[in-house]
Each structure stands twice: as structure tokens, then as C-alpha cells.
Design an enzyme around this catalytic site. Structure first.
Site, mmCIF file in Angstrom:
data_model
loop_
_atom_site.group_PDB
_atom_site.id
_atom_site.type_symbol
_atom_site.label_atom_id
_atom_site.label_comp_id
_atom_site.label_asym_id
_atom_site.label_seq_id
_atom_site.Cartn_x
_atom_site.Cartn_y
_atom_site.Cartn_z
ATOM 1 N N SER A 148 26.973 25.702 31.625
ATOM 2 C CA SER A 148 27.903 24.670 31.165
ATOM 3 C C SER A 148 27.109 23.412 30.913
ATOM 4 C CB SER A 148 28.968 24.403 32.236
ATOM 5 O OG SER A 148 29.680 23.207 31.984
ATOM 6 N N TYR A 161 31.611 23.373 41.000
ATOM 7 C CA TYR A 161 31.417 23.910 39.656
ATOM 8 C C TYR A 161 30.040 23.538 39.116
ATOM 9 C CZ TYR A 161 32.188 24.572 34.617
ATOM 10 O OH TYR A 161 32.082 24.960 33.307
#
Length: 265
Positions: A148, A161
Site C-alpha cells: 500500500s 495496517y
């Protein structure tokens, strides 16, 4: 390219591909793109209804319903791929969840553990079981891991995350060194703000945590992107196809963003 040479196309025909979390979002877009290019595609996903829908919508697709963060379900998926394809050329480790939103001392142990289990441990489980299949490939085999933009930037209030996505970058760089002598490549894709229901949920969670409106938070995300637009799942799928083709035969150990240049989070 020499003058007058014809540009080479991205060719994935007959590649044997496994996509985790392939029944929705980016995973489904990747599975569909490979299938459209003539690849043989198998997906896994925990959502059985979504699996059934995806298999019915994409001709030739096969699937194993299961939880990628379960070693036993990873065993089943790898066994199904081996039985169906007789080997594997591309592993797309795509599975991931957004994880909790909040300051570090507000997060529950369970939410943190679940994020690490799904976003990181699943990658190890599928690598452990699929690398032997990749080593047997003669088609320029590779691993494509989904990180990401939060794997290159700090991301306050989303620490579990971000931590897993940074870890994936380190994982592929280490895999490139480890597997390079076997001819197996490993790269990470770092999507930015991908338009769709999942991003809407992330925005809603952040809006709730900050006491702000949904539209205001959405505009704040766009304001951090140089191109001032979200990316589409298909943009990520296009890069996955390129990285799995012979055009990328000497690309390994890389973390490549598809994000319109997110400047900060």
C-alpha cells in the site's frame, strides 16, 4: 527500442495464476485481467457468496473458498492449484484488511492480531506452500505482493495496517535475494487511494474517529494526491499483469506505487 521496432505487448496467456482474496475489489480486477489475457486463474476468498459470483462471471475461473490467514485453508488452496494446474507461475498475495482506526493506546489486542494475521501471516502461509510450485515453473515465475502507499509513508491512526504494509515491502525485497538464484522474482505493488466500497468504509471510519464529515475527509484524501484523483482497481491489475509478463523478466525486489503520487497521509 530500435527505430521501426514494434512495441511488445504484455502477454500472460497460459500462465498459471493464484490470486488470494480474488473475489472482490483489487483481487477480482486482477483475476479478471489475467483471465481476459488467456491465463489460467485460481482464486481464494473467505466470502463464499462472492466466490460463487466471481466464478460465475469470469469464464474458466476456479476457486477455493477459505480464510487466507488459516494455514489449513492455505494447504487446501495450494493443493487445489497443484491438482488443477500441475504447477504455478504467478502467486498474487493480495489478501488484506483495513484494520482498526484509532490512536495506538485505543486499539484492542484482537483487532491488532487480526490485522497481522490477515495482512502478513497469510503471505507467509501461501509463500511457504507455493514457492516450491514456482520453482518448477519455466515461465519467468514471480510473486506479486499487495502492499500500500501506507507501506512507504507514515499513517497515523492506522498503525497496524501501515506496519503490515511496510513489512510486505521488506518481505519482497528479502524474497528477491532468496529466490533470485532459482529464477523466481518478487515485487510489491503499492496502491494508493483506490476508489470503491472499501475506501468508502475507510473514509467513514476516519471521519468518525476525527468527528468530521464524510465529504470533508474524502476531499482531504484527494488533496494529498498530485493528480487529485483516486486510482481504479484496474490500474493496479494492469501493473500486476506487467510484472508477471516477460517484459518484466529482470524486475525483482521492487516496491512500485500506483497512486497518482500520494504526497503524504
Amino acid at each position: 527500442m530500435s527505430e521501426g521496432a514494434t512495441p511488445r505487448a504484455i502477454v500472460v496467456r497460459d500462465l498459471r495464476v493464484l490470486v488470494t482474496a480474488g473475489a472482490s475489489g483489487i483481487g477480482r480486477a486482477i483475476a479478471q485481467a489475467f483471465a481476459a489475457g488467456g491465463a489460467h486463474v485460481h482464486i481464494t476468498d473467505v466470502d463464499e457468496a462472492a466466490v460463487a459470483d466471481t466464478v460465475s462471471q469470469i469464464p474458466g475461473l476456479s476457486a477455493t473458498a477459505g480464510d487466507a490467514s488459516s494455514p489449513q485453508d492455505a494447504d487446501r488452496a495450494a493443493a487445489d492449484v497443484g491438482a488443477r494446474f500441475g504447477g504455478l507461475d504467478v502467486l498474487v498475495n493480495n489478501v488484506g484488511v483495513a484494520g482498526p482506526t484509532g490512536v495506538i493506546d485505543s486499539l484492542s489486542d484482537g483487532d491488532v492480531e487480526r490485522t497481522i494475521d490477515i495482512n502478513l501471516k497469510s503471505h507467509f502461509y501461501f509463500l511457504n506452500r507455493c514457492v516450491p510450485l514456482l520453482r518448477g515453473s519455466t515461465r519467468n515465475p514471480g510473486v506479486v505482493a499487495m502492499s500500500s502507499v501506507a507501506g512507504r509513508l507514515g499513517y497515523g491512526n492506522r498503525t497496524p495496517y501501515a506496519a503490515t504494509k511496510w513489512a510486505i515491502v521488506g518481505l519482497v525485497k528479502s524474497l528477491a535475494v532468496e529466490l533470485g538464484p532459482d529464477g523466481v522474482r518478487a515485487n510489491a505493488i503499492l496502491p494508493g487511494v483506490v476508489e470503491g466500497p472499501r475506501m468508502d468504509r475507510v473514509i467513514a471510519a476516519r471521519a468518525a474517529a476525527e468527528g468530521a464529515g464524510f465529504d470533508a475527509v474524502r476531499d482531504s484524501y484527494l488533496g494529498k494526491i498530485s493528480l487529485r484523483r483516486m486510482v481504479q482497481a484496474e490500474d493496479v491489475a494492469n501493473l500486476a499483469l506487467f510484472l508477471s509478463s516477460d517484459l518484466a523478466r529482470n524486475i525483482t525486489g521492487q516496491a512500485i506505487s500506483v497512486d497518482g503520487n500520494v504526497e503524504y497521509l
